[in-house]
Motif scaffolding. Sequence first.
Motif, PDB file in Angstrom:
ATOM      1  N   ASN A  86     -13.969 -32.288  41.373  1.00  0.00           N
ATOM      2  CA  ASN A  86     -13.626 -33.692  41.175  1.00  0.00           C
ATOM      3  C   ASN A  86     -12.997 -33.899  39.788  1.00  0.00           C
ATOM      4  O   ASN A  86     -12.004 -34.610  39.644  1.00  0.00           O
ATOM      5  CB  ASN A  86     -14.887 -34.551  41.329  1.00  0.00           C
ATOM      6  CG  ASN A  86     -14.606 -35.975  41.754  1.00  0.00           C
ATOM      7  OD1 ASN A  86     -13.525 -36.298  42.236  1.00  0.00           O
ATOM      8  ND2 ASN A  86     -15.595 -36.826  41.591  1.00  0.00           N
ATOM      9  N   ARG A  87     -13.572 -33.247  38.792  1.00  0.00           N
ATOM     10  CA  ARG A  87     -13.046 -33.365  37.426  1.00  0.00           C
ATOM     11  C   ARG A  87     -11.664 -32.719  37.326  1.00  0.00           C
ATOM     12  O   ARG A  87     -10.732 -33.303  36.769  1.00  0.00           O
ATOM     13  CB  ARG A  87     -14.018 -32.724  36.430  1.00  0.00           C
ATOM     14  CG  ARG A  87     -13.614 -32.909  34.976  1.00  0.00           C
ATOM     15  CD  ARG A  87     -14.657 -32.393  33.979  1.00  0.00           C
ATOM     16  NE  ARG A  87     -15.098 -31.058  34.289  1.00  0.00           N
ATOM     17  CZ  ARG A  87     -16.354 -30.705  34.589  1.00  0.00           C
ATOM     18  NH1 ARG A  87     -17.309 -31.606  34.596  1.00  0.00           N
ATOM     19  NH2 ARG A  87     -16.657 -29.460  34.862  1.00  0.00           N
ATOM     20  N   ALA A  88     -11.501 -31.537  37.887  1.00  0.00           N
ATOM     21  CA  ALA A  88     -10.227 -30.806  37.787  1.00  0.00           C
ATOM     22  C   ALA A  88      -9.112 -31.469  38.597  1.00  0.00           C
ATOM     23  O   ALA A  88      -7.968 -31.534  38.138  1.00  0.00           O
ATOM     24  CB  ALA A  88     -10.418 -29.365  38.248  1.00  0.00           C
ATOM     25  N   HIS A 119     -18.592 -31.462  41.498  1.00  0.00           N
ATOM     26  CA  HIS A 119     -18.339 -32.150  40.230  1.00  0.00           C
ATOM     27  C   HIS A 119     -17.158 -31.496  39.512  1.00  0.00           C
ATOM     28  O   HIS A 119     -16.234 -32.181  39.061  1.00  0.00           O
ATOM     29  CB  HIS A 119     -19.599 -32.103  39.372  1.00  0.00           C
ATOM     30  CG  HIS A 119     -19.496 -32.821  38.066  1.00  0.00           C
ATOM     31  ND1 HIS A 119     -20.577 -33.031  37.265  1.00  0.00           N
ATOM     32  CD2 HIS A 119     -18.449 -33.357  37.397  1.00  0.00           C
ATOM     33  CE1 HIS A 119     -20.213 -33.680  36.169  1.00  0.00           C
ATOM     34  NE2 HIS A 119     -18.915 -33.885  36.229  1.00  0.00           N
ATOM     35  N   ALA A 120     -17.175 -30.170  39.438  1.00  0.00           N
ATOM     36  CA  ALA A 120     -16.084 -29.442  38.768  1.00  0.00           C
ATOM     37  C   ALA A 120     -14.749 -29.669  39.480  1.00  0.00           C
ATOM     38  O   ALA A 120     -13.713 -29.869  38.826  1.00  0.00           O
ATOM     39  CB  ALA A 120     -16.414 -27.955  38.706  1.00  0.00           C
ATOM     40  N   ARG A 125      -9.173 -34.701  40.208  1.00  0.00           N
ATOM     41  CA  ARG A 125      -9.045 -36.168  40.195  1.00  0.00           C
ATOM     42  C   ARG A 125      -9.357 -36.786  38.837  1.00  0.00           C
ATOM     43  O   ARG A 125      -9.320 -37.992  38.693  1.00  0.00           O
ATOM     44  CB  ARG A 125      -9.972 -36.774  41.251  1.00  0.00           C
ATOM     45  CG  ARG A 125      -9.646 -36.301  42.667  1.00  0.00           C
ATOM     46  CD  ARG A 125     -10.606 -36.883  43.709  1.00  0.00           C
ATOM     47  NE  ARG A 125     -10.575 -38.324  43.723  1.00  0.00           N
ATOM     48  CZ  ARG A 125     -11.652 -39.104  43.624  1.00  0.00           C
ATOM     49  NH1 ARG A 125     -12.856 -38.585  43.522  1.00  0.00           N
ATOM     50  NH2 ARG A 125     -11.541 -40.418  43.655  1.00  0.00           N
ATOM     51  N   GLN A 126      -9.732 -35.951  37.861  1.00  0.00           N
ATOM     52  CA  GLN A 126     -10.112 -36.417  36.539  1.00  0.00           C
ATOM     53  C   GLN A 126     -11.278 -37.415  36.604  1.00  0.00           C
ATOM     54  O   GLN A 126     -11.361 -38.360  35.817  1.00  0.00           O
ATOM     55  CB  GLN A 126      -8.920 -37.034  35.775  1.00  0.00           C
ATOM     56  CG  GLN A 126      -7.836 -36.026  35.402  1.00  0.00           C
ATOM     57  CD  GLN A 126      -7.034 -35.534  36.593  1.00  0.00           C
ATOM     58  OE1 GLN A 126      -6.492 -36.315  37.357  1.00  0.00           O
ATOM     59  NE2 GLN A 126      -6.970 -34.224  36.765  1.00  0.00           N
ATOM     60  N   VAL A 127     -12.188 -37.189  37.552  1.00  0.00           N
ATOM     61  CA  VAL A 127     -13.389 -38.009  37.687  1.00  0.00           C
ATOM     62  C   VAL A 127     -14.565 -37.104  37.333  1.00  0.00           C
ATOM     63  O   VAL A 127     -14.824 -36.110  38.013  1.00  0.00           O
ATOM     64  CB  VAL A 127     -13.541 -38.567  39.125  1.00  0.00           C
ATOM     65  CG1 VAL A 127     -14.839 -39.334  39.266  1.00  0.00           C
ATOM     66  CG2 VAL A 127     -12.342 -39.451  39.481  1.00  0.00           C
ATOM     67  N   ASP A 128     -15.277 -37.450  36.264  1.00  0.00           N
ATOM     68  CA  ASP A 128     -16.297 -36.574  35.700  1.00  0.00           C
ATOM     69  C   ASP A 128     -17.687 -36.868  36.264  1.00  0.00           C
ATOM     70  O   ASP A 128     -18.589 -37.309  35.560  1.00  0.00           O
ATOM     71  CB  ASP A 128     -16.285 -36.705  34.173  1.00  0.00           C
ATOM     72  CG  ASP A 128     -17.107 -35.609  33.500  1.00  0.00           C
ATOM     73  OD1 ASP A 128     -17.402 -34.593  34.145  1.00  0.00           O
ATOM     74  OD2 ASP A 128     -17.450 -35.792  32.316  1.00  0.00           O
ATOM     75  N   ARG A 129     -17.822 -36.647  37.575  1.00  0.00           N
ATOM     76  CA  ARG A 129     -19.125 -36.812  38.237  1.00  0.00           C
ATOM     77  C   ARG A 129     -19.071 -36.131  39.597  1.00  0.00           C
ATOM     78  O   ARG A 129     -17.992 -35.950  40.167  1.00  0.00           O
ATOM     79  CB  ARG A 129     -19.484 -38.279  38.388  1.00  0.00           C
ATOM     80  CG  ARG A 129     -18.541 -39.059  39.280  1.00  0.00           C
ATOM     81  CD  ARG A 129     -18.976 -40.510  39.450  1.00  0.00           C
ATOM     82  NE  ARG A 129     -17.963 -41.307  40.097  1.00  0.00           N
ATOM     83  CZ  ARG A 129     -17.681 -41.289  41.401  1.00  0.00           C
ATOM     84  NH1 ARG A 129     -18.349 -40.519  42.212  1.00  0.00           N
ATOM     85  NH2 ARG A 129     -16.726 -42.065  41.895  1.00  0.00           N
ATOM     86  N   THR A 142     -19.608 -36.033  43.665  1.00  0.00           N
ATOM     87  CA  THR A 142     -19.393 -37.003  44.732  1.00  0.00           C
ATOM     88  C   THR A 142     -19.861 -36.368  46.032  1.00  0.00           C
ATOM     89  O   THR A 142     -20.253 -35.202  46.049  1.00  0.00           O
ATOM     90  CB  THR A 142     -17.909 -37.436  44.784  1.00  0.00           C
ATOM     91  OG1 THR A 142     -17.779 -38.535  45.694  1.00  0.00           O
ATOM     92  CG2 THR A 142     -16.990 -36.302  45.190  1.00  0.00           C
TER      93      THR A 142
END
Length: 164
Positions: free
Chosen positions: A57-59, A54-55, A61-65, A67
């Motif tokens: 992905n957020r950092a 999750h971290a 791809r700016q996707v807050d979940r 995967t």
Amino acid sequence: MAKLHRIPVTAEVSDVTKADVALIRKAIRTALAEEGVAVPCEVDVLLTDDGNIHAINRAQRQVDRPTDVLSFPMFEYTPGHPPADGRDADPATGLTPLGDMVISVERVKAQAMEYGHSTRRELAYLTVHSVLHLLGYDHMDDGPMQKQMRAREEAILAVLGIPG
């Protein structure tokens, strides 16, 4: 199958077995062979949990979940046209760095239960899926590219002896 490729696997979670690591390496080597990759390559694999993916992905791809799998290709290849001449190889190692993959072991287990198949099949599927991303395949549309990628995934899994 010859060990033409370097595949370091790092596990941040404790429930990864030697059989899991062996399956990942075999799936990567098989996918590369089936895609016609003849040059020595490196693929780095990180096995982690939902919180860490999750971290990432957020950092990245700016996707807050969380995967299931993330793929970070080093180069842009065209599907069906893998590296063939070694021009992208690292001069120090002679290996073409295809990129990195990150797999959530938590998602592997959850999705195996959700889809009614084994964790072995899910781990192999996500590994092959990621390799295809490293080689330029995409599935963001519902059109021919997605169908092409799905067909390649199933063909490679069949070679691995892992039914769909």
